[in-house]
Design an enzyme around this catalytic site. Structure first.
Site, PDB file in Angstrom:
ATOM      1  N   PRO A 119     -15.845  47.473  55.191  1.00  0.00           N
ATOM      2  CA  PRO A 119     -15.565  48.124  56.477  1.00  0.00           C
ATOM      3  C   PRO A 119     -15.307  49.620  56.308  1.00  0.00           C
ATOM      4  O   PRO A 119     -14.680  50.046  55.338  1.00  0.00           O
ATOM      5  CB  PRO A 119     -14.295  47.406  56.971  1.00  0.00           C
ATOM      6  CG  PRO A 119     -14.270  46.117  56.233  1.00  0.00           C
ATOM      7  CD  PRO A 119     -14.906  46.375  54.901  1.00  0.00           C
ATOM      8  N   GLY A 121     -13.658  53.206  56.800  1.00  0.00           N
ATOM      9  CA  GLY A 121     -12.383  53.820  57.157  1.00  0.00           C
ATOM     10  C   GLY A 121     -11.204  52.878  57.139  1.00  0.00           C
ATOM     11  O   GLY A 121     -10.178  53.157  57.752  1.00  0.00           O
ATOM     12  N   GLY A 123      -9.579  51.682  54.371  1.00  0.00           N
ATOM     13  CA  GLY A 123      -8.760  51.720  53.165  1.00  0.00           C
ATOM     14  C   GLY A 123      -9.360  50.958  52.005  1.00  0.00           C
ATOM     15  O   GLY A 123      -8.683  50.719  51.001  1.00  0.00           O
ATOM     16  N   LEU A 124     -10.636  50.584  52.101  1.00  0.00           N
ATOM     17  CA  LEU A 124     -11.279  49.817  51.035  1.00  0.00           C
ATOM     18  C   LEU A 124     -12.303  50.633  50.255  1.00  0.00           C
ATOM     19  O   LEU A 124     -13.112  50.082  49.508  1.00  0.00           O
ATOM     20  CB  LEU A 124     -11.957  48.561  51.613  1.00  0.00           C
ATOM     21  CG  LEU A 124     -11.033  47.548  52.291  1.00  0.00           C
ATOM     22  CD1 LEU A 124     -11.829  46.325  52.729  1.00  0.00           C
ATOM     23  CD2 LEU A 124      -9.882  47.136  51.379  1.00  0.00           C
ATOM     24  N   SER A 126     -14.947  52.595  51.204  1.00  0.00           N
ATOM     25  CA  SER A 126     -16.357  52.496  51.587  1.00  0.00           C
ATOM     26  C   SER A 126     -17.117  53.774  51.256  1.00  0.00           C
ATOM     27  O   SER A 126     -18.241  53.722  50.723  1.00  0.00           O
ATOM     28  CB  SER A 126     -16.493  52.189  53.078  1.00  0.00           C
ATOM     29  OG  SER A 126     -15.853  53.181  53.868  1.00  0.00           O
ATOM     30  N   SER A 127     -16.525  54.920  51.537  1.00  0.00           N
ATOM     31  CA  SER A 127     -17.247  56.180  51.290  1.00  0.00           C
ATOM     32  C   SER A 127     -17.474  56.389  49.801  1.00  0.00           C
ATOM     33  O   SER A 127     -18.555  56.814  49.380  1.00  0.00           O
ATOM     34  CB  SER A 127     -16.488  57.371  51.889  1.00  0.00           C
ATOM     35  OG  SER A 127     -15.218  57.547  51.285  1.00  0.00           O
ATOM     36  N   ALA A 128     -16.476  56.077  48.984  1.00  0.00           N
ATOM     37  CA  ALA A 128     -16.636  56.248  47.537  1.00  0.00           C
ATOM     38  C   ALA A 128     -17.745  55.349  47.003  1.00  0.00           C
ATOM     39  O   ALA A 128     -18.568  55.776  46.180  1.00  0.00           O
ATOM     40  CB  ALA A 128     -15.323  55.941  46.819  1.00  0.00           C
ATOM     41  N   ALA A 129     -17.794  54.107  47.474  1.00  0.00           N
ATOM     42  CA  ALA A 129     -18.833  53.188  47.008  1.00  0.00           C
ATOM     43  C   ALA A 129     -20.220  53.683  47.392  1.00  0.00           C
ATOM     44  O   ALA A 129     -21.160  53.630  46.589  1.00  0.00           O
ATOM     45  CB  ALA A 129     -18.594  51.792  47.582  1.00  0.00           C
ATOM     46  N   ASP A 171     -10.579  56.766  44.083  1.00  0.00           N
ATOM     47  CA  ASP A 171     -11.581  55.875  44.672  1.00  0.00           C
ATOM     48  C   ASP A 171     -12.896  55.920  43.907  1.00  0.00           C
ATOM     49  O   ASP A 171     -13.492  54.887  43.609  1.00  0.00           O
ATOM     50  CB  ASP A 171     -11.828  56.252  46.130  1.00  0.00           C
ATOM     51  CG  ASP A 171     -10.672  55.890  47.044  1.00  0.00           C
ATOM     52  OD1 ASP A 171      -9.569  55.639  46.535  1.00  0.00           O
ATOM     53  OD2 ASP A 171     -10.879  55.870  48.268  1.00  0.00           O
TER      54      ASP A 171
END
Length: 335
Positions: A119, A121, A123-124, A126-129, A171
């Site tokens: 998901p 934004g 906190g998991l 996502s953008s870094a991945a 991240d």
């Protein structure tokens, strides 16, 4: 770095949860993020022109496709909010620039397809991945395979730029390397860890990371006790590192509970996050806390049984819950 002839490549990278240390890591305190078995997959194919075409699917929003040459001032018309397009394109743009730089191909054009089960934004990570997978795939499409240390560093540079200097290496390093990692300023290390039984609760929303980080910064500058709270999170992380090494899941859970309380004191929790944390604890989770910037998004709990996931499914605050084991692989390259 080695060269190989290719014009298409696919890479994927995991999201993450914070076992301890979010927010405090911005001020040089250590943090322990852990990669989880939720991934972003990016396929990159070179073009004959210098344009960039990006198709994004499954990013917790209506899929969209953007094609442009990087020189037009106007935003393309797509069926999502301008803020989401700008955020998504900022990360992909930065990743493509890093790949072009690594391959010394400044005008290379690409078709980029992004698919993700993480998901946005929430906190998991996502953008870094997405950034890690995009840099890795685009560089390989240009014939260059980056070692993991350089990949992690280039991914951090993208997040640092897009997040106006407020990003940490946590991240991107975690997504690249996998497993549990320790990050303190520029010092990043992989850790040995037991197989942590993560359960994630997601409230369906997302916090404004920039606003939340700025809010903590303002509190820290105004109140000595807020600065002490940030320092206490750093002390807790050091205790947590010893506990992780010992493999004591019960104590890890207690420290997670304590960390959530400190983050709540800094004003970054929310009614939905607190509700999910308490639902998890009352179901028998070893520990539970928010993960990431807060304000909305996800909590992470430790529970070997199905009880926490079941309780979260019945919690009005929770839109989705799922189990996600520790992911030890980091970035994966598909042939």
């Amino acid at each position: 770095m080695r060269h190989q002839q290719s014009d298409m490549a696919t890479s994927n990278a995991p999201g993450k949860v914070y076992l301890f240390g979010e927010h405090a890591v911005v001020y040089g305190e250590p943090a322990v993020p852990c990669a989880i078995e939720r991934r972003a997959t990016v396929t990159v194919e070179t073009r004959e022109d210098s344009r960039l075409r990006v198709s994004a699917q499954d990013l917790s929003l209506d899929g969209f496709t953007v094609e442009y040459d990087g020189t037009t001032a106007g935003q393309p018309e797509v069926d999502v909010t301008e803020e989401l397009v700008e955020a998504a394109m900022g990360y992909v743009d930065g990743a493509i620039e890093q790949a072009r730089d690594a391959a010394d191909e400044p005008t290379a054009g690409f078709d980029v397809t992004v698919e993700s089960s993480i998901p946005l934004g929430a906190g998991l990570g996502s953008s870094a991945a997405v950034v890690v997978a995009t840099i890795d795939a685009a560089a390989r499409a240009l014939g260059v395979t980056l070692d993991r240390e350089e990949l992690a560093d280039r991914a951090y540079q993208v997040e640092y730029e897009v997040q106006a200097g407020q990003a940490s290496r946590a991240d991107t390093f975690c997504s690249t390397m996998g497993g549990a990692v320790r990050v303190e300023d520029d010092d990043c290390q992989t850790l040995s860890s037991p197989d942590l039984p993560f359960v994630i609760g997601y409230d369906g929303g997302a916090g404004d990371t920039g606003a939340l980080v700025s809010g903590v910064r303002a509190l820290k500058s105004e109140y000595d006790f807020a600065a002490d709270t940030v320092e206490s999170i750093g002390d807790l992380v050091e205790q947590g590192l010893e506990t992780l090494e010992d493999g004591d899941i019960e104590e890890l859970g207690r420290l997670m509970d304590f960390n959530h309380g400190l983050l709540a004191a800094l004003g970054v929790s929310s009614r939905s996050l607190d509700s999910m944390v308490w639902a998890a604890r009352e179901a028998g989770a070893t520990g539970a806390k928010l993960t990431g910037a807060g304000g909305g998004g996800c909590i992470v709990a430790l529970d070997e049984t199905d009880a926490t996931e079941t309780a979260l499914n019945y919690s009005p605050a929770c839109e989705e819950s799922f189990r996600a084991r520790l992911d030890t692989d980091g970035v994966r390259r598909e042939e």
